[in-house]
Design an enzyme around this catalytic site. Structure first.
Site, PDB file in Angstrom:
ATOM      1  N   GLU A  77      35.455   2.811   6.760  1.00  0.00           N
ATOM      2  CA  GLU A  77      34.062   3.227   6.571  1.00  0.00           C
ATOM      3  C   GLU A  77      33.984   4.351   5.546  1.00  0.00           C
ATOM      4  O   GLU A  77      34.738   5.320   5.619  1.00  0.00           O
ATOM      5  CB  GLU A  77      33.468   3.701   7.903  1.00  0.00           C
ATOM      6  CG  GLU A  77      33.407   2.627   8.981  1.00  0.00           C
ATOM      7  CD  GLU A  77      32.378   1.533   8.679  1.00  0.00           C
ATOM      8  OE1 GLU A  77      31.572   1.722   7.739  1.00  0.00           O
ATOM      9  OE2 GLU A  77      32.402   0.499   9.372  1.00  0.00           O
ATOM     10  N   ARG A  87      21.157   0.107  19.765  1.00  0.00           N
ATOM     11  CA  ARG A  87      20.559  -1.222  19.918  1.00  0.00           C
ATOM     12  C   ARG A  87      20.755  -1.682  21.357  1.00  0.00           C
ATOM     13  O   ARG A  87      19.919  -2.339  21.944  1.00  0.00           O
ATOM     14  CB  ARG A  87      21.251  -2.184  18.932  1.00  0.00           C
ATOM     15  CG  ARG A  87      20.564  -3.505  18.711  1.00  0.00           C
ATOM     16  CD  ARG A  87      21.305  -4.312  17.624  1.00  0.00           C
ATOM     17  NE  ARG A  87      22.762  -4.282  17.780  1.00  0.00           N
ATOM     18  CZ  ARG A  87      23.452  -5.038  18.643  1.00  0.00           C
ATOM     19  NH1 ARG A  87      22.829  -5.892  19.441  1.00  0.00           N
ATOM     20  NH2 ARG A  87      24.775  -4.947  18.719  1.00  0.00           N
ATOM     21  N   CYS A 140      30.350   4.530  17.372  1.00  0.00           N
ATOM     22  CA  CYS A 140      31.383   4.670  16.336  1.00  0.00           C
ATOM     23  C   CYS A 140      30.925   5.627  15.242  1.00  0.00           C
ATOM     24  O   CYS A 140      31.681   6.505  14.811  1.00  0.00           O
ATOM     25  CB  CYS A 140      31.733   3.309  15.730  1.00  0.00           C
ATOM     26  SG  CYS A 140      32.653   2.270  16.863  1.00  0.00           S
ATOM     27  N   HIS A 162      36.614   0.274  11.162  1.00  0.00           N
ATOM     28  CA  HIS A 162      36.216  -0.780  12.107  1.00  0.00           C
ATOM     29  C   HIS A 162      37.177  -1.962  11.989  1.00  0.00           C
ATOM     30  O   HIS A 162      37.591  -2.326  10.877  1.00  0.00           O
ATOM     31  CB  HIS A 162      34.793  -1.271  11.817  1.00  0.00           C
ATOM     32  CG  HIS A 162      33.735  -0.565  12.593  1.00  0.00           C
ATOM     33  ND1 HIS A 162      32.768   0.220  12.013  1.00  0.00           N
ATOM     34  CD2 HIS A 162      33.477  -0.522  13.937  1.00  0.00           C
ATOM     35  CE1 HIS A 162      31.963   0.712  12.956  1.00  0.00           C
ATOM     36  NE2 HIS A 162      32.371   0.281  14.124  1.00  0.00           N
TER      37      HIS A 162
HETATM   38  N1  PCA Z   1      32.430  -0.176  18.619  1.00  0.00           N
HETATM   39  C1  PCA Z   1      31.127   0.441  18.767  1.00  0.00           C
HETATM   40  C2  PCA Z   1      31.330   1.604  19.687  1.00  0.00           C
HETATM   41  C3  PCA Z   1      32.676   1.406  20.300  1.00  0.00           C
HETATM   42  C4  PCA Z   1      33.315   0.343  19.505  1.00  0.00           C
HETATM   43  O1  PCA Z   1      34.477  -0.033  19.604  1.00  0.00           O
HETATM   44  C5  PCA Z   1      30.453   0.766  17.434  1.00  0.00           C
HETATM   45  O2  PCA Z   1      30.730   0.094  16.436  1.00  0.00           O
HETATM   46  O3  PCA Z   1      29.648   1.700  17.388  1.00  0.00           O
END
Ligand code: PCA
Length: 190
Positions: A77, A87, A140, A162
């Site tokens: 990111e 959401r 996240c 991610h």
């Molecule tokens: N994904 C979520 C929160 C925890 C995770 O593993 C997100 O993308 O915000």
């Protein structure tokens, strides 16, 4: 080099979270002393747990991981935004609506990891990867924003990555990606 890695507990009706599963499979990485911490999927508890881990371990580099179900690639990111917006409710049942994470904080913070180099290096190793310009506004992004709030003034390389859901990329590949990123960061020339 002391590196803190974080993943998340399951949420959203899933039994597992590949961001934590892949860290559990991670063995020794040459040149790195690795600490792993599992964070709760909670807007209030995750930043507290993260900051406790940062204080406790005093890492020289931090990579936080989360799952983005539906994405097909490993996505370092680029930016975290000062916004909490759920959401779906988090694991505490909280569903914030368009509120700042840190009132008065900057609107956004950029990752202090070399995200474009990391994505290119993963692709060169045959692991699908691409820089993402949004970590969303869920937990996240919350963790990434708080991480950078801690890391930027200290000049510590830190960021968020991610990983895809297990249907889109095997957990083993995510583990390889984490190993490769650490290797790159420990031995990098940029
Ligand atoms: N994904 C979520 C929160 C925890 C995770 O593993 C997100 O993308 O915000």
């Amino acid at each position: 080099m002391k590196i803190l890695l974080t993943g998340f507990e399951p949420f959203g009706g899933y039994d597992t979270n590949p961001s934590w599963e892949c860290l559990q499979r991670l063995g020794q990485v040459a040149g790195a002393e690795v600490e792993k911490v599992r964070l709760p999927v909670s807007f209030t508890q995750a930043p507290v747990a993260l900051r406790e881990a940062l204080e406790l371990h005093a890492p020289e580099m931090v990579i936080c991981l989360g799952v983005a179900v539906g994405r097909k690639k490993i996505t370092p990111e680029k930016v975290a935004i000062n916004l909490a917006h759920g959401r779906i409710a988090d694991n505490d049942g909280s569903k914030p609506l368009d509120v700042p994470l840190i009132p008065g904080g900057p609107d956004g913070r950029f990752s202090t990891l070399p995200v474009f180099y990391l994505a290119d290096d993963l692709e060169a190793a045959g692991i699908p990867a691409q820089v993402s310009y949004t970590a969303g506004a869920y937990v996240c992004n919350c963790v990434m924003y708080h991480l950078l709030d801690w890391a930027v003034p200290r000049g510590i390389p830190a960021g968020f990555v991610h990983v895809p859901g297990e249907d889109d990329l095997p957990v083993e590949t995510c583990t390889k990606a984490v190993e490769r990123m650490i290797d790159y960061l420990v031995n990098r020339k940029n």
